[in-house]
Motif scaffolding. Structure first.
Motif, mmCIF file in Angstrom:
data_model
loop_
_atom_site.group_PDB
_atom_site.id
_atom_site.type_symbol
_atom_site.label_atom_id
_atom_site.label_comp_id
_atom_site.label_asym_id
_atom_site.label_seq_id
_atom_site.Cartn_x
_atom_site.Cartn_y
_atom_site.Cartn_z
ATOM 1 N N ALA A 136 103.864 41.215 38.506
ATOM 2 C CA ALA A 136 104.943 42.077 38.013
ATOM 3 C C ALA A 136 105.016 43.367 38.828
ATOM 4 O O ALA A 136 106.110 43.827 39.192
ATOM 5 C CB ALA A 136 104.723 42.387 36.536
ATOM 6 N N VAL A 137 103.858 43.947 39.117
ATOM 7 C CA VAL A 137 103.821 45.169 39.919
ATOM 8 C C VAL A 137 104.233 44.874 41.358
ATOM 9 O O VAL A 137 104.997 45.632 41.973
ATOM 10 C CB VAL A 137 102.410 45.808 39.872
ATOM 11 N N ALA A 138 103.757 43.764 41.900
ATOM 12 C CA ALA A 138 104.077 43.395 43.281
ATOM 13 C C ALA A 138 105.571 43.185 43.472
ATOM 14 O O ALA A 138 106.133 43.532 44.520
ATOM 15 C CB ALA A 138 103.315 42.131 43.682
ATOM 16 N N GLN A 139 106.224 42.626 42.480
ATOM 17 C CA GLN A 139 107.659 42.392 42.588
ATOM 18 C C GLN A 139 108.412 43.710 42.758
ATOM 19 O O GLN A 139 109.325 43.825 43.578
ATOM 20 C CB GLN A 139 108.171 41.659 41.347
ATOM 21 N N VAL A 140 108.004 44.724 41.989
ATOM 22 C CA VAL A 140 108.639 46.039 42.104
ATOM 23 C C VAL A 140 108.368 46.642 43.479
ATOM 24 O O VAL A 140 109.278 47.179 44.135
ATOM 25 C CB VAL A 140 108.126 46.978 40.989
ATOM 26 N N GLU A 143 110.387 44.793 46.200
ATOM 27 C CA GLU A 143 111.817 45.102 46.138
ATOM 28 C C GLU A 143 112.110 46.495 46.692
ATOM 29 O O GLU A 143 113.113 46.715 47.362
ATOM 30 C CB GLU A 143 112.310 45.010 44.697
ATOM 31 N N ASP A 144 111.225 47.444 46.421
ATOM 32 C CA ASP A 144 111.452 48.831 46.846
ATOM 33 C C ASP A 144 111.159 49.060 48.324
ATOM 34 O O ASP A 144 111.815 49.873 48.974
ATOM 35 C CB ASP A 144 110.577 49.776 46.020
ATOM 36 N N THR A 145 110.138 48.385 48.832
ATOM 37 C CA THR A 145 109.654 48.696 50.173
ATOM 38 C C THR A 145 109.985 47.637 51.214
ATOM 39 O O THR A 145 109.818 47.888 52.408
ATOM 40 C CB THR A 145 108.120 48.842 50.155
ATOM 41 N N GLU A 146 110.390 46.461 50.754
ATOM 42 C CA GLU A 146 110.633 45.311 51.625
ATOM 43 C C GLU A 146 109.367 44.833 52.326
ATOM 44 O O GLU A 146 109.421 44.171 53.358
ATOM 45 C CB GLU A 146 111.739 45.615 52.651
ATOM 46 N N LEU A 147 108.206 45.169 51.744
ATOM 47 C CA LEU A 147 106.964 44.558 52.214
ATOM 48 C C LEU A 147 106.968 43.088 51.833
ATOM 49 O O LEU A 147 107.629 42.675 50.869
ATOM 50 C CB LEU A 147 105.761 45.245 51.573
ATOM 51 N N SER A 148 106.210 42.290 52.567
ATOM 52 C CA SER A 148 106.091 40.880 52.212
ATOM 53 C C SER A 148 105.398 40.746 50.858
ATOM 54 O O SER A 148 104.718 41.679 50.396
ATOM 55 C CB SER A 148 105.269 40.130 53.270
ATOM 56 N N HIS A 149 105.558 39.579 50.245
ATOM 57 C CA HIS A 149 104.949 39.363 48.932
ATOM 58 C C HIS A 149 103.443 39.547 48.996
ATOM 59 O O HIS A 149 102.848 40.171 48.111
ATOM 60 C CB HIS A 149 105.274 37.960 48.417
#
Length: 212
Positions: A136-140, A143-149
Motif C-alpha cells: 500500500a505504501v509502495a503504491q503511493v 505513483e508520486d515518484t515514478e520509481l519502479s515497483h
C-alpha cells in the motif's frame, strides 16, 4: 444439582464473544500458557459450546491474528488516503502505527509480540500483513515518484520497519515521550528521508491533453 443454562446467541455474536474472551486470555497469558478452560470461563460458556465454534486453541488464535492484521491494514490504508500532501501523509501513516500500538493493546500484542511465530499459519499471516502494508505504501511512492515497483517497495518496507520498531520501543515504556511527540519525532525523521524522492507531478495534475 442444578446446571446453568448459557443464553443462546446468534452464531456470529457467539463467535465474537468467544474471540473477545480468547483475546483477553491470550494477551494476558500468552498462547502456550492459555487453556481452552480459561477461555470458556471468561466467556461464561461450557467447553463443549466453545468447541462447537472452534476446533482448537490454534484455530482461535489464528482467527484473532487475522482480525488484528485486518484492523492494522485498514488503519494504514485509511492514513494513506487522508491527504495528498506527502508530509501530512507521512505523519498520518506513522500515527496509524502508534495509535494501533497505544489504543489496541490486544491487537498489538497478537501482531507484534506473538509467542507463536514458529507456527506456519501464524507466521504466514504476519508476513502477509507486513507485505500488504508495504504494498500500500509502495503504491503511493511509485505513483508520486515514478520509481519502479521494486524500488518503491524497498523504500516502503524501510518506512514501515521504522514505524513498527519505534512504536514497539515507545510502547515498552518510554514514559518521558508523549504519544504526539513520538509521532512527530519519527515522522520528521521519515519525512527528511522520503522527501529526497520528490514527486514528479503535483496532486490532481490536469491531463496535458486537456491543457490550452
Amino acid at each position: 444439582m442444578t446446571s446453568t443454562r448459557v443464553a443462546r446467541l446468534p452464531r456470529d455474536q457467539r463467535r465474537s464473544q468467544l474471540l473477545d474472551a480468547a483475546a483477553e486470555v491470550f494477551t494476558t497469558k500468552g498462547f502456550h500458557a492459555a487453556a481452552m478452560d480459561d477461555i470458556a470461563e471468561i466467556a461464561g460458556v461450557s467447553k463443549p459450546v466453545l468447541y462447537q465454534h472452534f476446533s482448537s486453541k490454534l484455530e482461535l488464535y489464528v482467527d484473532l491474528v487475522d482480525q488484528s492484521c485486518e484492523r492494522l491494514l485498514s488503519i494504514i490504508r485509511a492514513a494513506l488516503s487522508t491527504t495528498e500532501v506527502n508530509r501530512d501523509r507521512v505523519v498520518a501513516t506513522m500515527g496509524g502505527f502508534y495509535h494501533f500500538v497505544n489504543e489496541q493493546r490486544a491487537d498489538f500484542r497478537l501482531v507484534f509480540e506473538s509467542d507463536l511465530t514458529s507456527e506456519p499459519a501464524v507466521r504466514d499471516r504476519l508476513n502477509r500483513v507486513n507485505d500488504d502494508i508495504a504494498e500500500a505504501v509502495a503504491q503511493v511512492i511509485a505513483e508520486d515518484t515514478e520509481l519502479s515497483h521494486e524500488r518503491a517497495k524497498l523504500l516502503a518496507i524501510s518506512l514501515t520497519g521504522v514505524a513498527q520498531v519505534s512504536a514497539r520501543y515507545w510502547a515498552a515504556g518510554s514514559d518521558e515521550i508523549s504519544l504526539d511527540e513520538a509521532i512527530e519525532l519519527v515522522s520528521r525523521l521519515v519525512w527528511r528521508g522520503i522527501r529526497g524522492f520528490p514527486r514528479t507531478t503535483p496532486p490532481h495534475a490536469p491531463d496535458s491533453a486537456t491543457q490550452s
